[in-house]
Write an enzyme that holds these catalytic residues in place. Structure first.
Site, PDB file in Angstrom:
ATOM      1  N   GLY A 136      55.419  73.455  76.016  1.00 53.51           N
ATOM      2  CA  GLY A 136      55.894  72.086  75.811  1.00 53.51           C
ATOM      3  C   GLY A 136      55.809  71.250  77.077  1.00 53.51           C
ATOM      4  O   GLY A 136      55.468  70.065  77.032  1.00 53.51           O
ATOM      5  N   ASP A 137      56.093  71.879  78.207  1.00 49.68           N
ATOM      6  CA  ASP A 137      55.980  71.176  79.483  1.00 49.68           C
ATOM      7  C   ASP A 137      54.530  70.831  79.777  1.00 49.68           C
ATOM      8  O   ASP A 137      54.217  69.735  80.244  1.00 49.68           O
ATOM      9  CB  ASP A 137      56.558  72.022  80.619  1.00 49.68           C
ATOM     10  CG  ASP A 137      58.061  72.239  80.464  1.00 49.68           C
ATOM     11  OD1 ASP A 137      58.742  71.337  79.951  1.00 49.68           O
ATOM     12  OD2 ASP A 137      58.542  73.314  80.856  1.00 49.68           O
ATOM     13  N   ARG A 138      53.618  71.794  79.515  1.00 54.37           N
ATOM     14  CA  ARG A 138      52.191  71.531  79.717  1.00 54.37           C
ATOM     15  C   ARG A 138      51.744  70.400  78.794  1.00 54.37           C
ATOM     16  O   ARG A 138      50.985  69.523  79.192  1.00 54.37           O
ATOM     17  CB  ARG A 138      51.391  72.806  79.454  1.00 54.37           C
ATOM     18  CG  ARG A 138      49.883  72.658  79.582  1.00 54.37           C
ATOM     19  CD  ARG A 138      49.419  72.234  80.985  1.00 54.37           C
ATOM     20  NE  ARG A 138      49.841  73.115  82.020  1.00 54.37           N
ATOM     21  CZ  ARG A 138      49.084  74.018  82.618  1.00 54.37           C
ATOM     22  NH1 ARG A 138      47.833  74.162  82.274  1.00 54.37           N
ATOM     23  NH2 ARG A 138      49.573  74.772  83.576  1.00 54.37           N
TER      24      ARG A 138
END
Length: 173
Positions: free
Chosen positions: A110-112
């Site tokens: 999700g961060d990527r």
């Protein structure tokens, strides 16, 4: 309050991506995209539970509720192996499919996704192509081993020179 005020002013000038956290504050109005995963969207949007089930119809319902509540320019619900549901304030919903990837630990995907979306939303770039790149980047991150891959040394790169081939020199020793 000062940070929220600064972010709200910033969202008028540059695309701000808000990756919500269940224990965090609601996004400031006007951000370019809010990127909850399906369980977060269902929890925040009243989609009938928090288990992450319900698929695309539940994601769309939650995204509609959240788009109105958060007053963002779009809500992009990440759907794991299904890709992402894009709901722009001024357009029709669209599902961006994800490539098939075998992944054990999805931590960090999700961060990527959010970081790639932020980089992809430069002036003149439409939301859907930026989301497609973000889905591809998250899938590639998982295919490479996810967070565990960050501890691995990068593969050697071929360095080119008219007179020297660094990899050939190294391998001949």
């Amino acid at each position: 309050p000062e940070l929220r005020s600064a972010l709200e002013a910033l969202a008028l000038r540059v695309p701000v991506i808000w990756d919500p956290h269940p224990a965090g504050a609601d996004p400031v109005p006007g951000v370019a995209a809010v990127t909850p995963n399906l369980p977060e969207a269902l929890r925040s949007g009243g989609g009938g539970g928090t288990s992450g089930t319900g698929g695309i119809p539940a994601a769309l319902h939650a995204a509609e509720v959240l788009l109105e509540r958060w007053r963002s320019q779009s809500v992009v619900v990440t759907l794991g192996s299904l890709g992402a549901l894009v709901l722009p304030a001024d357009g029709l919903p669209q599902v961006i499919p994800a490539p098939e990837v075998a992944a054990g630990d999805t931590c960090g995907a999700g961060d990527r996704f959010a970081a790639t979306l932020a980089l992809g939303l430069k002036p003149g770039t439409a939301l859907e192509p930026a989301v497609e790149k973000a889905v591809q980047a998250a899938a590639a991150f998982l295919a490479a081993g996810g967070v565990a891959s960050l501890l691995q040394a990068p593969a050697p790169r071929q360095l080119r020179s008219e007179s020297l081939d660094a990899l050939r020199e190294h391998n001949s020793r």
